[in-house]
Design an enzyme around this catalytic site. Structure first.
Site, PDB file in Angstrom:
ATOM      1  N   ASP A  62       0.926  -1.097   0.178  1.00 49.86           N
ATOM      2  CA  ASP A  62       0.059  -0.007   0.021  1.00 49.86           C
ATOM      3  C   ASP A  62       0.926   1.206  -0.036  1.00 49.86           C
ATOM      4  O   ASP A  62       1.707   1.347   0.903  1.00 49.86           O
ATOM      5  CB  ASP A  62      -0.873   0.175   1.273  1.00 49.86           C
ATOM      6  CG  ASP A  62      -1.546   1.151   1.410  1.00 49.86           C
ATOM      7  OD1 ASP A  62      -1.504   2.177   0.704  1.00 49.86           O
ATOM      8  OD2 ASP A  62      -2.539   1.104   2.075  1.00 49.86           O
ATOM      9  N   VAL A  63       1.091   2.009  -1.182  1.00 51.81           N
ATOM     10  CA  VAL A  63       1.818   3.121  -1.266  1.00 51.81           C
ATOM     11  C   VAL A  63       1.670   4.264  -0.045  1.00 51.81           C
ATOM     12  O   VAL A  63       2.523   4.990  -0.261  1.00 51.81           O
ATOM     13  CB  VAL A  63       1.639   3.657  -2.665  1.00 51.81           C
ATOM     14  CG1 VAL A  63       2.284   2.675  -3.565  1.00 51.81           C
ATOM     15  CG2 VAL A  63       0.467   4.322  -2.994  1.00 51.81           C
ATOM     16  N   ASN A 100       2.327   5.884 -10.071  1.00 50.94           N
ATOM     17  CA  ASN A 100       1.149   5.756 -10.783  1.00 50.94           C
ATOM     18  C   ASN A 100      -0.158   5.434  -9.979  1.00 50.94           C
ATOM     19  O   ASN A 100      -1.290   5.993 -10.175  1.00 50.94           O
ATOM     20  CB  ASN A 100       1.162   4.575 -11.998  1.00 50.94           C
ATOM     21  CG  ASN A 100      -0.386   4.443 -12.426  1.00 50.94           C
ATOM     22  OD1 ASN A 100      -0.731   5.170 -13.160  1.00 50.94           O
ATOM     23  ND2 ASN A 100      -0.795   3.334 -11.859  1.00 50.94           N
ATOM     24  N   TYR A 135      -9.578  14.938  -5.011  1.00 55.19           N
ATOM     25  CA  TYR A 135      -8.502  14.386  -5.942  1.00 55.19           C
ATOM     26  C   TYR A 135      -7.921  15.525  -6.564  1.00 55.19           C
ATOM     27  O   TYR A 135      -6.709  15.365  -6.944  1.00 55.19           O
ATOM     28  CB  TYR A 135      -9.607  13.592  -6.991  1.00 55.19           C
ATOM     29  CG  TYR A 135      -9.001  13.056  -8.125  1.00 55.19           C
ATOM     30  CD1 TYR A 135      -8.383  11.749  -8.144  1.00 55.19           C
ATOM     31  CD2 TYR A 135      -8.763  13.735  -9.468  1.00 55.19           C
ATOM     32  CE1 TYR A 135      -7.767  11.336  -9.300  1.00 55.19           C
ATOM     33  CE2 TYR A 135      -8.111  13.064 -10.517  1.00 55.19           C
ATOM     34  CZ  TYR A 135      -7.645  11.716 -10.363  1.00 55.19           C
ATOM     35  OH  TYR A 135      -6.972  11.272 -11.539  1.00 55.19           O
ATOM     36  N   LYS A 168      -3.571  16.179  -7.064  1.00 54.15           N
ATOM     37  CA  LYS A 168      -3.126  16.150  -8.402  1.00 54.15           C
ATOM     38  C   LYS A 168      -2.346  17.587  -8.500  1.00 54.15           C
ATOM     39  O   LYS A 168      -1.259  17.466  -8.903  1.00 54.15           O
ATOM     40  CB  LYS A 168      -4.018  15.879  -9.367  1.00 54.15           C
ATOM     41  CG  LYS A 168      -4.714  14.508  -9.472  1.00 54.15           C
ATOM     42  CD  LYS A 168      -3.433  13.287  -9.654  1.00 54.15           C
ATOM     43  CE  LYS A 168      -4.098  12.097  -9.798  1.00 54.15           C
ATOM     44  NZ  LYS A 168      -3.042  11.069  -9.830  1.00 54.15           N
TER      45      LYS A 168
END
Ligand code: NAD
Length: 273
Positions: free
Chosen positions: A71-72, A98, A171, A175
């Site tokens: 899990d990043v 990614n 989100y 980003k």
């Protein structure tokens, strides 16, 4: 010999790690990097079977790959993943950050848990993986037989690092954060010949946004936002990633490549203001 004269695969002998590579864009990038000669870690957080399928597809094509679960957003998972990769292949040359997800809601209905999960995976995950890769690049130094750069980091951003997106505050914030994380790392690490760049996809057909393209009515609506009038495919992004990972882009760092069919060209203004 110039790059155009060589017949060697572009990434021959290089070791790559692609996070969130068991589906969508990450799977396409893993396969494209392998087709260009790299060994590839297919990272996944759940669904080992899908990750193994990507590994098997790479191997069937003559490539080398292995799946690693992590899990990043969890520091201990990320550190253990890099230890496992180095135990098998000694080092890393290419990191593709990614992994990502959406948890959409209007602001007034968005829970703190959903805000935090998206920031933790989409932004903090890129910090944790970039830090681990950069430590190894700096420790190892340049390997001129593999690449002109000491290491390459590619951050998956989104057109929503510049286009505000109502109903997706977590989100879009993640980003936007990726964009300045990438540029700051690029500035900090350039003297050590570590290149850091981002790809900002527009609408690409993957599970993350299936609702936006999986019916003809939804796709027709989506196409109004895309001047090039087609929805992107994962391979559109994978080819850009191969270029950014290769010495063909050796003088490129701190750049964001918008691969979006023109979505960032203000399509609402195409008949004049
Ligand atoms: P996807 O859902 O197929 O891929 C996301 C992957 O990330 C999945 O494999 C998922 O399992 C993995 N993941 C989620 N949480 C994780 C975690 N904690 N640790 C490790 N892996 C985790 O969707 P996709 O479209 O292929 O998305 C890939 C990236 O592209 C994301 O960062 C996404 O934001 C970005 N992106 C996609 C589009 C698009 O239109 N599809 C557009 C812009 C940006």
């Amino acid at each position: 010999m110039s790059l155009t004269e060589t017949r060697e695969p572009l990434l021959k002998g290089q070791r790559a790690l692609v996070t969130g590579a068991s589906s969508g864009i990450g799977a396409a990038i893993a396969k494209a990097l392998a087709a260009a000669g790299a060994k590839v870690v297919v990272n996944y957080a759940g669904g080992a079977q899908r990750a193994q399928t990507v590994v098997a597809q790479i191997q069937a094509n003559g490539g080398e790959a292995m799946a690693i679960c992590a899990d990043v957003s969890r520091e201990e998972d990320v550190e253990a993943m890099f230890v496992q990769m180095f135990a098998a292949w000694d080092s890393i040359d290419i990191l593709v950050n990614n992994a990502g997800l959406q948890k959409d809601a209007p602001l007034v209905e968005m829970s703190l848990a959903d805000w935090r999960q998206v920031i933790d995976i989409n932004l903090t995950g890129q910090f944790l993986c970039s830090r681990a890769a950069a430590r190894e690049f700096l420790h190892r130094g340049i390997a001129p037989e593999l690449s002109r750069a000491t290491g390459k980091i590619i951050c998956m951003s989104s057109v929503h690092d510049v286009i505000p997106w109502a109903g997706h505050a977590n989100y879009a914030a993640s980003k936007g954060g990726v964009s300045l994380l990438m540029k700051t790392l690029a500035q900090e690490l350039a003297p050590q010949r570590i290149r850091v760049n981002a790809i900002s996809p527009g609408a690409i057909k993957t599970p993350i946004n299936a609702a936006a393209w999986s019916t003809p009515a939804a796709e027709a609506d989506l196409l109004k936002l895309i001047p090039y009038r087609r929805v992107g495919e994962p391979d559109d992004i994978a080819q850009a990633a191969v270029w950014l990972a290769s010495d063909a882009s050796d003088y490129v760092t701190g750049a964001t490549l918008y691969v979006d069919g023109g979505m960032t060209l203000y399509p609402g203004f195409d008949q004049g203001g």
